[in-house]
Motif scaffolding. Structure first.
Motif, PDB file in Angstrom:
ATOM      1  N   LYS A 427       4.254  -0.030  11.179  1.00 49.65           N
ATOM      2  CA  LYS A 427       4.450  -0.188  10.348  1.00 49.65           C
ATOM      3  C   LYS A 427       4.866   0.838   9.656  1.00 49.65           C
ATOM      4  O   LYS A 427       4.904   2.252  10.139  1.00 49.65           O
ATOM      5  CB  LYS A 427       2.806   0.385   9.118  1.00 49.65           C
ATOM      6  CG  LYS A 427       1.618  -1.185   9.376  1.00 49.65           C
ATOM      7  CD  LYS A 427       0.461  -1.480   8.521  1.00 49.65           C
ATOM      8  CE  LYS A 427      -0.485  -1.647   8.772  1.00 49.65           C
ATOM      9  NZ  LYS A 427      -2.254  -1.725   8.439  1.00 49.65           N
ATOM     10  N   GLY A 428       5.250   1.047   8.081  1.00 48.77           N
ATOM     11  CA  GLY A 428       6.580   1.898   8.113  1.00 48.77           C
ATOM     12  C   GLY A 428       6.620   1.740   6.361  1.00 48.77           C
ATOM     13  O   GLY A 428       6.521   0.931   6.079  1.00 48.77           O
ATOM     14  N   HIS A 429       7.846   2.585   6.470  1.00 49.22           N
ATOM     15  CA  HIS A 429       8.299   2.828   5.197  1.00 49.22           C
ATOM     16  C   HIS A 429       9.579   2.556   4.712  1.00 49.22           C
ATOM     17  O   HIS A 429      10.794   3.469   5.462  1.00 49.22           O
ATOM     18  CB  HIS A 429       7.145   3.769   4.203  1.00 49.22           C
ATOM     19  CG  HIS A 429       6.246   3.563   4.129  1.00 49.22           C
ATOM     20  ND1 HIS A 429       5.235   3.966   4.453  1.00 49.22           N
ATOM     21  CD2 HIS A 429       6.318   3.507   2.564  1.00 49.22           C
ATOM     22  CE1 HIS A 429       4.427   3.421   3.633  1.00 49.22           C
ATOM     23  NE2 HIS A 429       4.785   3.006   2.813  1.00 49.22           N
ATOM     24  N   SER A 448       9.630   4.882  -2.777  1.00 48.37           N
ATOM     25  CA  SER A 448       8.856   4.403  -1.165  1.00 48.37           C
ATOM     26  C   SER A 448       8.529   3.701  -1.436  1.00 48.37           C
ATOM     27  O   SER A 448       7.872   2.853  -2.733  1.00 48.37           O
ATOM     28  CB  SER A 448       8.007   5.708  -0.872  1.00 48.37           C
ATOM     29  OG  SER A 448       6.815   5.905  -1.376  1.00 48.37           O
ATOM     30  N   ALA A 449       8.552   2.278  -0.074  1.00 55.57           N
ATOM     31  CA  ALA A 449       8.289   1.044  -0.719  1.00 55.57           C
ATOM     32  C   ALA A 449       8.099   0.935   1.389  1.00 55.57           C
ATOM     33  O   ALA A 449       8.408   1.109   2.271  1.00 55.57           O
ATOM     34  CB  ALA A 449       9.205   0.185  -1.161  1.00 55.57           C
ATOM     35  N   LYS A 450       7.073   0.452   1.195  1.00 53.45           N
ATOM     36  CA  LYS A 450       6.177  -0.444   2.770  1.00 53.45           C
ATOM     37  C   LYS A 450       7.781  -1.475   3.374  1.00 53.45           C
ATOM     38  O   LYS A 450       8.280  -2.131   2.169  1.00 53.45           O
ATOM     39  CB  LYS A 450       5.083  -1.343   2.502  1.00 53.45           C
ATOM     40  CG  LYS A 450       4.290  -0.209   2.730  1.00 53.45           C
ATOM     41  CD  LYS A 450       2.875  -0.532   2.728  1.00 53.45           C
ATOM     42  CE  LYS A 450       1.700   0.214   2.273  1.00 53.45           C
ATOM     43  NZ  LYS A 450       0.139  -1.277   2.200  1.00 53.45           N
ATOM     44  N   LEU A 451       7.815  -1.244   4.540  1.00 50.97           N
ATOM     45  CA  LEU A 451       8.330  -2.487   5.503  1.00 50.97           C
ATOM     46  C   LEU A 451       8.460  -3.308   5.398  1.00 50.97           C
ATOM     47  O   LEU A 451       7.419  -3.742   5.683  1.00 50.97           O
ATOM     48  CB  LEU A 451       9.212  -1.842   7.046  1.00 50.97           C
ATOM     49  CG  LEU A 451      10.006  -0.325   7.105  1.00 50.97           C
ATOM     50  CD1 LEU A 451       9.736   0.154   8.395  1.00 50.97           C
ATOM     51  CD2 LEU A 451      10.877  -0.760   6.790  1.00 50.97           C
ATOM     52  N   LYS A 453       7.678  -7.401   6.778  1.00 47.42           N
ATOM     53  CA  LYS A 453       7.306  -7.721   7.709  1.00 47.42           C
ATOM     54  C   LYS A 453       8.273  -8.860   8.254  1.00 47.42           C
ATOM     55  O   LYS A 453       8.795  -9.529   7.602  1.00 47.42           O
ATOM     56  CB  LYS A 453       5.933  -8.289   8.096  1.00 47.42           C
ATOM     57  CG  LYS A 453       4.781  -7.477   7.302  1.00 47.42           C
ATOM     58  CD  LYS A 453       3.151  -8.405   7.735  1.00 47.42           C
ATOM     59  CE  LYS A 453       2.349  -7.821   8.055  1.00 47.42           C
ATOM     60  NZ  LYS A 453       0.518  -8.224   8.349  1.00 47.42           N
ATOM     61  N   CYS A 464      12.858  -1.205  -3.866  1.00 46.03           N
ATOM     62  CA  CYS A 464      12.412   0.380  -4.089  1.00 46.03           C
ATOM     63  C   CYS A 464      11.918   0.879  -5.413  1.00 46.03           C
ATOM     64  O   CYS A 464      13.581   0.688  -6.328  1.00 46.03           O
ATOM     65  CB  CYS A 464      12.737   1.163  -3.144  1.00 46.03           C
ATOM     66  SG  CYS A 464      12.236   2.735  -2.868  1.00 46.03           S
ATOM     67  N   PRO A 492       9.191   3.454  12.452  1.00 46.21           N
ATOM     68  CA  PRO A 492       7.913   3.739  12.332  1.00 46.21           C
ATOM     69  C   PRO A 492       7.696   4.721  13.986  1.00 46.21           C
ATOM     70  O   PRO A 492       7.267   5.683  14.164  1.00 46.21           O
ATOM     71  CB  PRO A 492       7.124   2.602  11.853  1.00 46.21           C
ATOM     72  CG  PRO A 492       8.086   1.518  11.780  1.00 46.21           C
ATOM     73  CD  PRO A 492       9.230   1.719  11.769  1.00 46.21           C
ATOM     74  N   ASP A 497       5.056   7.547  10.426  1.00 43.66           N
ATOM     75  CA  ASP A 497       5.368   7.124   8.758  1.00 43.66           C
ATOM     76  C   ASP A 497       4.956   8.360   8.280  1.00 43.66           C
ATOM     77  O   ASP A 497       3.356   7.877   7.301  1.00 43.66           O
ATOM     78  CB  ASP A 497       4.224   6.098   8.578  1.00 43.66           C
ATOM     79  CG  ASP A 497       4.213   4.730   7.235  1.00 43.66           C
ATOM     80  OD1 ASP A 497       5.436   4.813   6.862  1.00 43.66           O
ATOM     81  OD2 ASP A 497       2.627   4.557   7.207  1.00 43.66           O
TER      82      ASP A 497
END
Length: 720
Positions: A427-429, A448-451, A453, A464, A492, A497
């Motif tokens: 998981k990352g951003h 910021s926003a999550k990567l 899948k 973002c 990540p 992260d």
């Protein structure tokens, strides 16, 4: 059985009241011939006078005259007659008459006639026979009148014995070494014997140090059995386990090892076996028994060509390694080997062994090891090798950001991202920066926003949105309606992260245009952490913090300094550190680590402002111990004196606060003979190299690190 009656002395008669010697030998009666030998008689019994005759009673007249009893030994020997002067019998024809007062045939006085215990000549009284069979001096003594001879004088033999022992010792001390010298194998033969023993050893153990081309040292410990090997390599910061199997070298480094070897791989490789050998300064596959023997024996011949011979390496090399007496020899290929001083000859050390990295140097000590122990240790490590960890994915955007909805309170941008073939399970951003200028110097909003899948080698769009107070202030000012945006995906698997840390760096004065996605600060979790710490805890400007971390990573010192910086034990000058620190100062970072381990809690690298607001410059300032440390390195044997003298000159140029003292920290590289000195032998080695107290004036201590220990000396200890 009763004891036979002993014969008693005859009473003096009227015809012969006294016994006097005859006037001349002619007055004595003629000699009597010995009786014929009879059959052997039992020892102690009277002997017959003739064969077949009955035993002669004690006291009867025998063939030598009346009153002369015969034993079996006397009768059997055919004893000649005794002179009249001794026995009262006629003298032997032609014999010289004895002198009065001397025993016949010896000239030794035994008494005077008439004296108790002295025989009376001519006395025919019963007596006992004294003497050995066949002795012409045998005589008859009256019973009870036998003289007591003086105790024989004992000859002292110990001077002769001591002399003989001393002679043997002297001969041994001279002859044995001479024989050994004459029969001792030549240096070339000794080396060849040692190499043959090495090649046939089942298991060997190598211990030593390798140095990379840029001077980074690593301690090496390896056990080898043919093409299999295992051991450990320890760098200036961390360590790594090493395993060689089927011709492939595997590495399992800890986090500190990978910080110095490859900061980008520290997150996912630490603690895992991998065939990636970044940071390893030697090739273990070249250190097999056969490989070492062939390398060292190349060009070595016991022939008439002196260039093909092993030769003494010189006085600069020690004659003892650890507790083993050795002889150092220089080989035709330039290496120096240490061979045990006595047979059986074994290889104990190698100066400039094969297998070093390009431009590097490798020194090793050699010993045999237990075969069963090797099998156990190898199997234990090999059980954990299951192939490399899967490489994490890298993310990148493939088009320009697309504007979404923007108002005075928020603004949204989106970008299409793609992942390569690496692992996308982490998981990352992504982080975004909104700037009022094209250079990205004035940040007016962050997001910021999550990567999303996605599968490897696939794409996805991510949005973002910024809702920061800085965006609201900027839009409320009405200064402009134009902005520029950068959206950066964070990998990540490499940087972790930590989107807030990245935002802190960019909002501390870092230009967005200067930060590529592959910048080390954005590709290493540890580099990002140090940068953020300098900004947040040290009040550094973003640009200065990034430059300092770049310098630390380029020098390979992140593994050494990261724990010290994060713990607040070492201070860096943000105005000069980035420009000053490079790979030449890695030893200063290592010295800081040593001082911190010794208990110092306040250290500074490069420079420090003292309480009087004076700038103190040195490689390391130990504020706790009030010591400035100047580092140096001895590169070759010939440069020992010059390298130390140069370091001392640099130390004396620095400003010295009141109460502080100067210290030199000298590292002996594997290319120098000083490297082979033990801690107790450092002072003698420095004196032999020509280092004197005068060269070190103004220096409080000199600390010398060799391959076999560390010695801390005062200049006075170098006096001859």
């Amino acid at each position: 059985m009763t004891e036979p009656e002993r014969p008693q002395p005859a009473e003096p008669s009227a015809q012969n009241p006294t016994a006097t010697p005859p006037a001349s030998p002619t007055d004595a009666p003629p000699p009597v011939s010995p009786a014929p030998l009879g059959p052997p008689q039992p020892l102690g019994e009277p002997v017959s006078s003739a064969p077949g005759a009955p035993p002669m009673p004690v006291g009867a007249a025998g063939p030598y005259g009346p009153g002369a009893p015969e034993t079996a030994l006397a009768a059997a020997s055919g004893m000649p007659p005794v002179p009249e002067a001794m026995s009262g019998m006629p003298p032997v024809p032609g014999a010289t008459p004895p002198v009065a007062g001397e025993s016949a045939g010896t000239g030794m006085p035994f008494g005077q006639p008439g004296t108790p215990g002295t025989p009376t000549p001519g006395d025919a009284a019963s007596g006992i026979m004294i003497g050995l069979p066949g002795d012409p001096q045998t005589t008859n003594w009256p019973y009870g009148s036998m003289p007591v001879p003086p105790a024989p004088r004992r000859r002292r033999r110990w001077p002769w014995v001591a002399g003989a022992v001393a002679l043997v010792l002297v001969l041994g001390a001279v002859a044995v070494p001479l024989y050994q010298r004459l029969t001792r194998p030549t240096p070339t033969e000794q080396v060849q014997s040692a190499l043959a023993s090495l090649e046939h050893a089942a298991v060997i153990r190598l211990t030593g140090e390798s140095v990379t081309m840029d001077g980074m040292p690593q301690r090496v410990t390896l056990s080898l059995a043919g093409k299999r090997a295992y051991g450990q390599v320890r760098g200036s910061a961390g360590s790594a386990d090493v395993l060689v199997r089927h011709g492939v070298t595997y590495l399992r480094g800890d986090r500190a090892w990978w910080r110095g070897a490859d900061e980008t791989a520290a997150l996912y490789l630490s603690g895992h076996w991998t065939a990636q050998t970044s940071g390893l300064s030697l090739d273990p596959t070249k250190l097999t028994q056969t490989g070492l023997a062939k390398y060292l024996g190349k060009g070595l011949r016991a022939n008439a060509d002196p260039d093909a011979h092993a030769k003494p390496a010189g006085a600069g090399y020690p004659s003892v390694l650890g507790s083993t007496a050795v002889t150092p020899y220089r080989l035709p290929n330039g290496s120096v080997v240490f061979v045990t001083a006595n047979a059986p000859y074994r290889l104990a050390g190698i100066d400039r062994a094969p297998g070093a990295a390009d431009g590097g140097y490798l020194d090793l000590t050699v010993a045999t090891a237990d075969k069963d122990s090797f099998a156990s240790g190898f199997a234990k490590l090999a059980a954990g090798v299951h192939g490399d960890p899967k490489t994490p994915a890298h993310y990148d955007y493939h088009d320009k950001p697309k504007q979404g909805t923007c108002d005075p309170y928020s603004c949204t941008e989106s970008v299409r991202l793609g992942a390569d073939g690496g692992d996308t399970s982490r998981k990352g951003h992504v982080v975004g920066f909104f700037s009022s200028d094209e250079a990205g110097k004035h940040i007016v909003g962050t997001c910021s926003a999550k990567l999303p899948k996605m599968q490897p080698n696939h794409f996805a769009r991510v949005s973002c949105t910024t809702r920061s107070q800085s965006w609201r202030r900027w839009t409320a000012s009405g200064a402009s309606t134009h902005y520029w945006v950068w959206i950066l995906p964070l990998d990540p698997g490499y940087v972790g992260d930590h989107p807030n840390q990245v935002i802190n760096v960019f909002t501390a004065g870092v230009d967005a245009t200067d930060m590529d996605p592959d910048d080390i600060v954005l590709e290493s979790e540890d580099a990002l952490g140090v940068t953020d710490h300098l900004i947040a805890a040290g009040a550094w400007k973003g640009r200065a913090a990034v430059d300092a971390v770049h310098a630390i990573c380029d020098a390979g010192a992140l593994g050494v300094l990261e724990p010290l910086i994060m713990a607040g034990q070492v201070q860096l000058d943000q105005d000069s550190f980035g420009d000053w620190f490079n790979d030449e100062h890695l030893s200063a970072a290592v010295a800081a680590k040593e001082h911190a381990a010794a208990g110092s809690t306040k250290l500074a690298l490069g420079s420090w402002q003292d309480p009087d607001d004076r700038t103190v410059k040195a490689d390391l300032i130990d504020i706790s111990a009030k010591t400035t440390v100047t580092t140096g390195r001895v590169t070759t044997t010939r440069r020992t004196r010059g390298d130390i003298e140069q370091a001392a000159d640099r130390a004396r140029k620095g400003t010295m606060p009141a109460g502080f003292g100067r210290q030199l920290r000298i590292v002996a590289g594997p290319g120098s003979a000083l490297y082979w000195s033990s801690a107790s032998g450092v002072a003698a080695a420095l004196r032999a190299a020509g280092v004197t107290p005068a060269m070190l004036h103004g220096i409080r201590h000199i600390r010398v690190v060799t391959g076999f220990g560390t010695a801390t000396l005062t200049p006075n200890q170098l006096r001859k």
